[in-house]
Design a protein around this motif. Structure first.
Motif, PDB file in Angstrom:
ATOM      1  N   ASP A  61       7.903  -5.634  11.590  1.00 25.05           N
ATOM      2  CA  ASP A  61       6.639  -5.401  11.054  1.00 25.05           C
ATOM      3  C   ASP A  61       6.260  -6.384  10.009  1.00 25.05           C
ATOM      4  O   ASP A  61       6.803  -6.196   8.642  1.00 25.05           O
ATOM      5  CB  ASP A  61       6.180  -3.778  10.680  1.00 25.05           C
ATOM      6  CG  ASP A  61       4.720  -3.631  10.175  1.00 25.05           C
ATOM      7  OD1 ASP A  61       4.143  -4.544  10.742  1.00 25.05           O
ATOM      8  OD2 ASP A  61       4.515  -2.738   9.490  1.00 25.05           O
ATOM      9  N   SER A  63       3.592  -7.334   8.668  1.00 20.86           N
ATOM     10  CA  SER A  63       2.160  -7.243   8.075  1.00 20.86           C
ATOM     11  C   SER A  63       2.600  -6.691   6.597  1.00 20.86           C
ATOM     12  O   SER A  63       1.895  -6.944   5.374  1.00 20.86           O
ATOM     13  CB  SER A  63       1.345  -6.006   8.637  1.00 20.86           C
ATOM     14  OG  SER A  63       2.216  -4.866   8.515  1.00 20.86           O
ATOM     15  N   LYS A  64       3.679  -6.212   6.155  1.00 24.38           N
ATOM     16  CA  LYS A  64       4.261  -5.842   4.794  1.00 24.38           C
ATOM     17  C   LYS A  64       4.467  -7.013   4.160  1.00 24.38           C
ATOM     18  O   LYS A  64       4.589  -6.961   2.732  1.00 24.38           O
ATOM     19  CB  LYS A  64       5.056  -4.908   4.971  1.00 24.38           C
ATOM     20  CG  LYS A  64       6.421  -5.470   5.480  1.00 24.38           C
ATOM     21  CD  LYS A  64       7.504  -4.337   5.473  1.00 24.38           C
ATOM     22  CE  LYS A  64       8.743  -4.706   6.192  1.00 24.38           C
ATOM     23  NZ  LYS A  64       9.815  -3.408   6.518  1.00 24.38           N
ATOM     24  N   TYR A  65       4.718  -8.275   4.597  1.00 23.89           N
ATOM     25  CA  TYR A  65       4.747  -9.461   3.988  1.00 23.89           C
ATOM     26  C   TYR A  65       3.750 -10.242   3.651  1.00 23.89           C
ATOM     27  O   TYR A  65       3.803 -11.342   2.897  1.00 23.89           O
ATOM     28  CB  TYR A  65       5.917 -10.155   4.592  1.00 23.89           C
ATOM     29  CG  TYR A  65       7.319  -9.340   4.909  1.00 23.89           C
ATOM     30  CD1 TYR A  65       7.959  -8.912   3.724  1.00 23.89           C
ATOM     31  CD2 TYR A  65       7.734  -8.975   6.254  1.00 23.89           C
ATOM     32  CE1 TYR A  65       9.369  -8.288   3.807  1.00 23.89           C
ATOM     33  CE2 TYR A  65       8.916  -8.219   6.138  1.00 23.89           C
ATOM     34  CZ  TYR A  65       9.595  -7.878   5.004  1.00 23.89           C
ATOM     35  OH  TYR A  65      10.450  -7.342   5.285  1.00 23.89           O
ATOM     36  N   TYR A  66       2.542  -9.935   4.160  1.00 23.30           N
ATOM     37  CA  TYR A  66       1.494 -10.583   4.016  1.00 23.30           C
ATOM     38  C   TYR A  66       0.863 -10.742   2.652  1.00 23.30           C
ATOM     39  O   TYR A  66       0.488 -11.957   2.102  1.00 23.30           O
ATOM     40  CB  TYR A  66       0.194 -10.233   4.804  1.00 23.30           C
ATOM     41  CG  TYR A  66       0.467 -10.301   6.268  1.00 23.30           C
ATOM     42  CD1 TYR A  66       1.041 -11.346   6.888  1.00 23.30           C
ATOM     43  CD2 TYR A  66      -0.409  -9.501   7.301  1.00 23.30           C
ATOM     44  CE1 TYR A  66       1.353 -11.486   8.299  1.00 23.30           C
ATOM     45  CE2 TYR A  66      -0.074  -9.555   8.518  1.00 23.30           C
ATOM     46  CZ  TYR A  66       0.613 -10.471   9.174  1.00 23.30           C
ATOM     47  OH  TYR A  66       0.921 -10.640  10.639  1.00 23.30           O
ATOM     48  N   ASN A  67       1.036  -9.903   1.835  1.00 21.54           N
ATOM     49  CA  ASN A  67       0.669 -10.056   0.413  1.00 21.54           C
ATOM     50  C   ASN A  67       1.282 -11.216  -0.365  1.00 21.54           C
ATOM     51  O   ASN A  67       0.913 -11.619  -1.319  1.00 21.54           O
ATOM     52  CB  ASN A  67       0.949  -8.550  -0.225  1.00 21.54           C
ATOM     53  CG  ASN A  67      -0.178  -7.617   0.219  1.00 21.54           C
ATOM     54  OD1 ASN A  67      -1.166  -7.881   0.645  1.00 21.54           O
ATOM     55  ND2 ASN A  67       0.408  -6.282   0.171  1.00 21.54           N
ATOM     56  N   LYS A  70      -0.662 -14.382   0.425  1.00 18.22           N
ATOM     57  CA  LYS A  70      -1.983 -14.633   0.256  1.00 18.22           C
ATOM     58  C   LYS A  70      -2.305 -15.403  -1.168  1.00 18.22           C
ATOM     59  O   LYS A  70      -1.571 -15.348  -2.005  1.00 18.22           O
ATOM     60  CB  LYS A  70      -2.753 -13.179   0.034  1.00 18.22           C
ATOM     61  CG  LYS A  70      -2.796 -12.338   1.323  1.00 18.22           C
ATOM     62  CD  LYS A  70      -3.681 -11.146   0.958  1.00 18.22           C
ATOM     63  CE  LYS A  70      -3.956 -10.392   2.180  1.00 18.22           C
ATOM     64  NZ  LYS A  70      -4.454  -9.117   2.045  1.00 18.22           N
TER      65      LYS A  70
END
Length: 79
Positions: A61, A63-67, A70
């Protein structure tokens, strides 16, 4: 499915070989032998290979690394 796809599935499942049940391990070994013989799998074998792949392979997953990637907001940069 093509010969290339079945090779990808088998390569992915190699990592999970130690987690297989006895029956799954026997099936996996049979799939490997058939792959070495350059044999295309029939629809039943390909379906079983996909089931094994779906059972053991869980994509990460991300998505937890997107931050981390950014760009900072303009409003929070001025504070």
């Amino acid at each position: 499915m093509s010969y290339r796809d079945q090779g990808k599935y088998l390569e992915t499942l190699k990592k999970y070989e130690r987690n297989f049940t006895r029956e799954e391990l026997e099936e996996y070994k049979m799939f490997i032998k058939r792959q070495k013989d350059d044999e295309d799998f029939d629809s039943v074998s390909m379906k079983r290979l996909k089931e094994l792949h779906d059972k053991y392979y869980k994509p990460a997953d991300l998505s937890k690394y997107y931050n981390f990637f950014k760009k900072p907001d303009e409003s929070s940069a001025n504070d």
